[in-house]
Scaffold this motif. Structure first.
Motif, PDB file in Angstrom:
ATOM      1  N   LEU A 515       0.894  -1.110   0.054  1.00 44.09           N
ATOM      2  CA  LEU A 515       0.076  -0.065   0.106  1.00 44.09           C
ATOM      3  C   LEU A 515       1.205   1.120   0.015  1.00 44.09           C
ATOM      4  O   LEU A 515       1.791   1.358   0.837  1.00 44.09           O
ATOM      5  N   GLY A 519      -2.580   5.861  -0.720  1.00 44.51           N
ATOM      6  CA  GLY A 519      -3.767   4.611  -0.798  1.00 44.51           C
ATOM      7  C   GLY A 519      -3.454   3.795  -2.303  1.00 44.51           C
ATOM      8  O   GLY A 519      -4.438   3.268  -2.499  1.00 44.51           O
ATOM      9  N   PHE A 534     -12.129   1.864   2.079  1.00 49.57           N
ATOM     10  CA  PHE A 534     -11.797   0.543   2.073  1.00 49.57           C
ATOM     11  C   PHE A 534     -12.233  -0.386   0.809  1.00 49.57           C
ATOM     12  O   PHE A 534     -12.484  -1.652   1.074  1.00 49.57           O
ATOM     13  N   LEU A 562      -6.086  -4.021   4.071  1.00 52.40           N
ATOM     14  CA  LEU A 562      -7.221  -3.356   4.812  1.00 52.40           C
ATOM     15  C   LEU A 562      -6.899  -3.512   6.190  1.00 52.40           C
ATOM     16  O   LEU A 562      -7.332  -2.504   6.958  1.00 52.40           O
ATOM     17  N   GLU A 564      -3.976  -2.908   7.565  1.00 49.40           N
ATOM     18  CA  GLU A 564      -3.148  -1.575   7.805  1.00 49.40           C
ATOM     19  C   GLU A 564      -4.041  -0.382   7.741  1.00 49.40           C
ATOM     20  O   GLU A 564      -3.845   0.599   8.425  1.00 49.40           O
ATOM     21  N   ARG A 565      -4.999  -0.522   6.576  1.00 47.09           N
ATOM     22  CA  ARG A 565      -5.731   0.931   6.533  1.00 47.09           C
ATOM     23  C   ARG A 565      -6.630   1.053   7.782  1.00 47.09           C
ATOM     24  O   ARG A 565      -6.944   2.187   8.309  1.00 47.09           O
TER      25      ARG A 565
END
Length: 863
Positions: A515, A519, A534, A562, A564-565
């Protein structure tokens, strides 16, 4: 092309020609190292150069001279090595090793070693006479080396009989691989075409099929060619599309050479390549001890080129017809007049092994300008003719033909015939070309033009401030070359497809996905899509064939990305400014990194909405999703706590039983209207003193016209309440963001009172009424003048101010007009105040008579 000022051979009557007749006896050891490509001839010459105390090598291309210059500098140091070409000169004061183009080789008898590379170009119609002169007369004090193809051997033995001929075999095997479609060409291949249009077409198809290709053409500047070659050598692309310029000494890691055609236009006619030319190009395949293959492209729309059996045999076995003649032109010139100069340049060669070349561009320009009386009349005397010939020798870098090039030369001569070119003039010409915008064709034209000025700026007898102007020209050429490299890469290279094909093949699980900061979902630093919140979105520029692979790669690695996000979102919830509350597509939502992560829904009350996570978060693991929900809930509670605290106090008091029914109803109406309620709707008369005190402690101000909560009449609380009220379906009229004092609306927004054509904020309306009452109380029982200056300073018109006073119980008395014949200002209107009459109390119905007897029951029946 010529090198003015050097003295060359001339035929002297019927005497037999000897190369040493004009230069003295040959000095040192002369060796001719001959053989096909990939025999290490150039590497041997570099080793011999560095082994001597001084020396020079002449190359056919500026690109090769620069490449070898960098290698020798690494060995000898920059202070000892010079680079001398038509457009670039790096000449340290005490340089002993010189790397040059053949045309720019200096005639220095003190050099211990001299080599001429690709000497078979003596048979080239355009430049052959220059290479022939170097082959015959350029010698080193201790050693001379002639490098070239084996086809040159008969000419060496005839014209340089003292030379020792050394044949070198090719290090690797070159074999024919037949015809292949472009989609079947293996990686690390070079596709050779013979026109710019065909080069671009091949590169465009490779971009679609294989992610792109580097482009090498003779029209590109050396910097651009270097950049494109470096991109190929570094493995950023697996294919190279080139013209026959690839065949001249470029050292590339090429495994296969595919010919898109076997004929070319040589400036005079369309002809089939000779087997020697085919071998020179095909020989780029396989370097050192790595074998290579060559072939043709199949399935082309127009025709599919094919080698004959004889051509295949000749290329594989390196057997080619020997050269029988070399091109020669007189260079021991007389400059008595233009006619004498032209006569010498057109003189026949002195030996049968030498032939007159087709008319070169410099001689064509000389003939055209000599026929122009206006130009020819300005060329008088030995020095003037010599200088005019030097100007005619300016190369036609723009490839516009003799007619167009002669006009440029004539214009240049008008400035040079009487002296130097001024620095301002040269600087202006260079600056006009310093524009890196435009398409590929435009940039190529500018690079060709700046190369002309780079050549001009290198002449010390042409340009004042030569070093400065030459540096400017080189800087502009570098910038234009960088821009052209970027355009070629942008048009013909799709790095994402290249990485996908190289890294994964058909298995998306092998892709190293990560990533990026913004983004972007990256594969080896190449974006394949991005995470919008997401939700993974494939790059819209991706080919349809790649989309399945990209989605599969994203699905395989999405849980980790996801997670990590999600961690980043939870961290952002600790910052009050980490999220924003904005309009979403279907309601109000919490926005993070320009994407909705949660939406608000109507709850049990206006100030108690529900928070629902966006469906894109359903991909998260249950524990991670719960952590995100808790973090968002905390952020929203903290975000709403301070702005909505005054309204929430009203809502809490409305739930308390001790408040009483009338006060609870009043508070609920104020919460539903953003903390503002008209006094006529408040039923204040129903409240007792205790309830009025409670109202005051809650921060509610009872004005002359409205009840309002001052803390709610601020931008942040009002904006947040409007969000929540819209969710609850109240549909209030929203005021402007900063709540100005006056608005021009047909309907009064929340927090404003309608006054004629204007609406005034209720707290300011109450302030004006209080000021009016203070003026009235200073003169009890009398009419007073109420100055509208303060109202006008707020933007309120006099009519709106009068409407406010009348709504507050004031009555106006207009002055009588002046009597007839009188003059002067009218008396101002005067105001007095009459308290509003209390609302009539409805009559109570008589209490019913209790029915507790026979006569009472009879009376009820009769009624």
């Amino acid at each position: 092309m010529c090198v003015p000022g050097t003295r060359h051979i001339r035929r002297m009557g019927s005497q037999p020609f000897k190369p040493s007749d004009r230069r003295g006896e040959a000095r040192g050891n002369v060796r001719a190292v001959l053989g096909p490509t990939n025999t290490g001839k150039t590497h041997l010459a570099i080793e011999r150069l560095c082994a001597h105390s001084s020396g020079a090598i002449g190359f056919p291309l500026r690109l090769l001279a620069r490449e070898v210059y960098d290698r020798v500098v690494a060995i000898k140091g920059p202070a000892q090595v010079a680079l001398i070409t038509g457009e670039e000169r790096i000449e340290p004061k005490n340089a002993r090793w010189l790397l040059c183009t053949a045309e720019a080789m200096p005639q220095r008898p003190d050099l211990a070693f001299v080599a001429i590379d690709e000497a078979q170009l003596s048979a080239d119609p355009e430049r052959g006479h220059v290479f022939t002169d170097r082959l015959l007369h350029t010698r080193g004090r201790e050693e001379t080396m002639i490098l070239g193809s084996a086809t040159l051997e008969p000419m060496i033995r005839a014209l340089v009989p003292e030379a020792e001929v050394i044949s070198r075999p090719r290090f690797s095997t070159l074999s024919h691989a037949g015809a292949k479609k472009l989609s079947r060409i293996p990686p690390r291949s070079a596709i050779v075409a013979f026109s710019a249009e065909q080069v671009y077409a091949m590169a465009e198809m490779l971009r679609r099929f294989r992610g792109g290709a580097a482009v090498v053409m003779g029209a590109l500047s050396p910097q651009t060619r270097n950049a494109q070659v470096a991109m190929y050598q570094a493995g950023e692309v697996d294919y190279l599309v080139a013209t026959d310029a690839i065949g001249m000494g470029l050292n590339l890691d090429v495994h296969h050479v595919a010919f898109a055609g076997l004929s070319k236009y040589d400036g005079h006619r369309q002809r089939r390549l000779t087997t020697a030319e085919m071998a020179q190009i095909a020989g780029r395949a396989g370097r050192h001890h790595k074998d290579g293959t060559f072939g043709t492209l199949a399935g082309l729309a127009s025709h599919s080129p094919e080698f004959t059996d004889d051509e295949v045999y000749a290329i594989e076995e390196h057997r080619f017809p020997p050269l029988t003649r070399l091109f020669w032109r007189e260079t021991d010139l007389r400059f008595a007049s233009l006619d004498t100069l032209i006569e010498d340049l057109g003189s026949p060669p002195p030996r049968p092994e030498l032939a007159s070349p087709p008319e070169a561009i410099d001689l064509a320009v000389l003939r055209l300008l000599a026929a122009d009386g206006a130009v020819a009349d300005t060329v008088r005397g030995l020095g003037s003719v010599r200088r005019f010939w030097q100007v005619c020798c300016l190369p036609d870098f723009r490839q516009q033909g003799a007619e167009t090039h002669s006009r440029f030369v004539a214009r240049l001569w008008q400035d040079l015939r009487n002296g130097y070119l001024g620095a301002d003039y040269v600087a202006q010409a260079i600056a006009q070309l310093d524009n890196p915008s435009g398409d590929i064709h435009t940039l190529q034209g500018r690079i060709a033009a700046i190369r002309s000025w780079a050549y001009i700026a290198q002449r010390p007898d042409w340009v004042l401030a030569r070093e400065e102007m030459a540096a400017r020209a080189r800087a502009v050429e570098t910038r234009l070359s960088d821009a052209l490299h970027a355009r070629l890469t942008e048009r013909f290279v799709n790095r994402r497809t290249t990485v996908l094909m190289r890294k994964a093949g058909a298995d998306a699980g092998l892709l190293p996905v990560r990533l990026g900061e913004s983004g972007a979902v990256m594969v080896d630093d190449e974006p394949i899509g991005h995470l919008a919140g997401f939700r993974f979105v494939v790059d819209p520029l991706a080919r349809a064939a790649d989309r399945k692979l990209l989605l599969a790669a994203a699905e395989r690695h999405l849980p980790g990305l996801l997670a990590e996000r999600a961690a980043a979102l939870v961290a952002a919830c600790t910052d009050p400014e980490g999220l924003t509350l904005n309009d979403a597509l279907d309601g109000k939502g919490l926005v993070w990194m320009e994407c909705v992560v949660a939406r608000l829904e109507a709850g049990k009350a206006v100030l108690e909405p529900r928070l629902r996570l966006d469906p894109s978060l359903d991909r998260l693991a249950p524990a991670t999703r719960d952590a995100v929900r808790d973090a968002l809930t905390r952020w929203f509670a903290e975000h709403c706590d301070k702005p909505l605290k005054p309204l929430r106090r009203l809502a809490e008091a409305s739930q308390a039983s001790e408040s009483g029914p009338y006060l609870r109803a009043l508070l609920l109406r104020m919460v539903d209207r953003g903390g503002v309620l008209a006094r006529e709707e408040a039923d204040l008369d129903r409240l007792d003193s205790r309830q009025r005190d409670a109202l005051r402690h809650l921060g509610v101000r009872v004005g002359g016209l409205d009840l309002f909560l001052p803390a709610a009449l601020r931008p942040a609380p009002m904006r947040l309440w409007l969000h929540l009220a819209a969710l609850a379906g109240l549909k209030p009229q929203a005021p402007p963001d900063m709540l100005p004092p006056i608005v021009e609306n047909r309907v009064a927004p929340v927090g404003y009172r309608r006054l004629g054509k204007q609406a005034l904020r209720v707290d300011l309306a109450d302030r004006l009424l209080q000021e009016a009452h203070r003026h009235r109380l200073r003169a009890p029982g009398r009419r007073v003048f109420l100055d509208p200056a303060r109202a006008r300073s707020m933007g309120l018109t006099t009519a709106s101010y009068a409407a406010l006073l009348r709504a507050g119980g004031f009555r106006v008395t207009m002055p009588q007009g002046l009597p007839e014949g009188a003059c002067g200002p009218l008396a101002p209107p005067l105001w007095d105040w009459r308290p509003p009459r209390p609302a009539p109390v409805p009559a109570r119905a008589p209490a019913p008579v209790p029915i507790n007897g026979a006569f009472a029951a009879l009376a009820e029946l009769l009624r």
